[in-house]
Design a protein around this motif. Structure first.
Motif, short mmCIF file in Angstrom:
data_model
loop_
_atom_site.label_atom_id
_atom_site.label_comp_id
_atom_site.label_asym_id
_atom_site.label_seq_id
_atom_site.Cartn_x
_atom_site.Cartn_y
_atom_site.Cartn_z
N SER A 69 0.83 -1.20 0.00
CA SER A 69 0.00 0.00 0.00
C SER A 69 0.86 1.25 0.00
CB SER A 69 -0.93 0.00 1.22
OG SER A 69 -0.18 0.07 2.40
N TYR A 70 0.31 2.33 -0.51
CA TYR A 70 1.02 3.60 -0.57
C TYR A 70 -0.01 4.71 -0.55
CZ TYR A 70 -0.28 3.21 -5.52
OH TYR A 70 -0.99 3.05 -6.69
N SER A 71 0.43 5.92 -0.28
CA SER A 71 -0.50 7.04 -0.21
C SER A 71 0.06 8.22 -0.98
CB SER A 71 -0.77 7.44 1.24
OG SER A 71 0.42 7.85 1.88
N THR A 79 -4.94 13.15 1.80
CA THR A 79 -4.11 11.97 1.62
C THR A 79 -4.99 10.77 1.28
OG1 THR A 79 -2.43 12.79 3.14
CG2 THR A 79 -2.44 10.42 2.71
N GLU A 81 -5.06 6.67 0.20
CA GLU A 81 -4.28 5.43 0.26
C GLU A 81 -4.70 4.47 -0.85
OE1 GLU A 81 -3.26 1.77 3.34
OE2 GLU A 81 -3.81 3.74 4.12
#
Length: 413
Positions: A69-71, A79, A81
């Motif tokens: 996962s990344y944001s 923000t 995700e």
């Protein structure tokens, strides 16, 4: 809008996608085995069980994939995700569609504003990029998008600005949040086009970005940072070339950008120095505003007002379209007793332009064409044409490498 961190009841669709295997499979398994039968084991059984458990744990750790996962953060959505790069991509305005296209994801776009028109517009430029194609003509027309259609499309991301979508008559903030919760996140910024003000829901939280700043964030969402960096380098080189070749301020032309369904009846004029990415292909050349601030961008004008402003250069939006004849447009202006007195008309400096809602690739082409239209002595003359497609310019007069850009889009750089 910051992401809502208040716990919600139950699992939404996106929660299920995010936690699917772990929440359903892992959770149930934990409930069945977490407290079972360990209190009555003997020492031998404990030793054996410990060895087995250690081996199993090692195998499990090896087989469990790392959290991918990344944001990404951008105004007005805050923000956001992602568990993996989105596949299907909804867009409302073509600067976002153009970003996906530049990153090699044009075929994953499922909606665009004015699909037939902008499909044709993009094709006027991609004709000069070997091996690059676009096919948006039959996509969903998303200018007046509906919530029901977004459910039907079931996109992995909505590259659209919720602060603009909420201004549509059939939308409110509850609808915006419902789509975000039940389908996929919003990730877009459109009011940066001309630094327009958002509605009260977003006041104080809205930030403006350049086209390329926003492009970088979209590249992060789609996990295509390498393509972005390669194209950004082309853009930086092009801007450096333009800056190095610009003549002194007093030698730069006065310019106006026009569009008209009928040049003799109704003309809209856009100023060229206003902030925002809609003028990002003109502003780096620092031309003089022919109206000198006397009108607001998007105002209706007539030939008398144009003669009073007397621009050195007239740019005509949609002039690249195959159904628009620049020769006919020039002839109309030359035949009118008022318009014929305008300097741009007398000197044959009425030129086509493509689109203001431009993605990065159109921005590269339109920077080049503006440079040639404003300063032919420094950057080479713009070929007089009847419209699109983008003319074939000799390689030695090109301000950026077409093959290199094509290779980046196709992932072959």
């Amino acid at each position: 809008m910051e992401r809502d961190e208040t716990p919600r009841k139950g699992l939404t669709r996106r929660d299920y996608v995010k936690y699917g295997g772990a929440a359903v499979g892992g959770g149930l398994l934990a409930g069945c085995t977490g407290e079972g039968g360990s209190e009555s084991t003997t020492d031998a059984e404990t030793e054996s069980t410990t060895e087995t458990a250690t081996e199993t744990a090692t195998e499990t750790e090896t087989e469990t994939p790392e959290d991918s996962s990344y944001s990404v953060t951008m105004s007005p959505v805050g923000t956001v995700e992602f568990d993996e790069p989105p596949q299907s991509i909804f867009t409302r305005l073509t600067h976002h569609a153009g970003m996906a296209f530049a990153l090699g994801r044009g075929d994953d776009v499922n909606a665009v504003n004015g699909p037939a028109y902008y499909d044709t517009t993009w094709k006027q430029f991609t004709a000069r990029l070997p091996g690059v194609e676009v096919d948006w003509a039959d996509l969903y027309p998303s200018w007046e998008t509906s919530k029901e259609k977004l459910y039907e499309l079931d996109s992995d991301v909505h590259l659209a600005d919720p602060a603009w979508v909420v201004q549509l008559e059939q939308w409110d903030m509850d609808d915006i949040e419902e789509v975000d919760d039940n389908i996929s996140p919003w990730f877009g910024n459109s009011l940066s086009g001309r630094h327009a003000s958002p509605t009260d829901e977003w006041t104080g939280d809205y930030e403006y970005y350049t086209l390329w700043e926003q492009f970088e964030k979209v590249a992060q969402v789609l996990n295509e940072e390498e393509r972005y960096e390669a194209l950004a380098a082309v853009h930086d080189d092009l801007l450096a070339t333009i800056e190095a070749g610009l003549p002194p301020e007093d030698e730069r032309p006065s310019v106006v950008l026009l569009t008209a369904a009928d040049i003799e009846k109704q003309i809209w004029a856009y100023t060229v120095g206003n902030p925002g990415f809609m003028t990002s292909h003109i502003r780096p050349l620092a031309p003089r505003d022919a109206f000198e601030g006397a009108i607001e961008s998007g105002s209706n004008v007539d030939f008398e007002a144009l003669l009073e402003a007397d621009p050195d250069v007239i740019l005509f939006l949609s002039g690249m379209q195959p159904n628009v004849s620049m020769n006919d447009l020039r002839a109309t202006l030359e035949d009118d007793p008022v318009a014929a007195e305008i300097s741009a008309v007398q000197n044959g400096r009425v030129y086509p332009q493509g689109a203001r809602y431009q993605g990065p690739i159109l921005n590269l082409f339109q920077l080049e064409m503006s440079a040639k239209q404003f300063h032919p002595e420094e950057f080479g003359a713009w070929p007089t044409s009847d419209g699109g497609p983008y003319p074939e310019i000799p390689e030695e007069e090109q301000l950026f490498d077409r093959q290199h850009v094509a290779d980046i889009i196709n992932g072959e750089f």
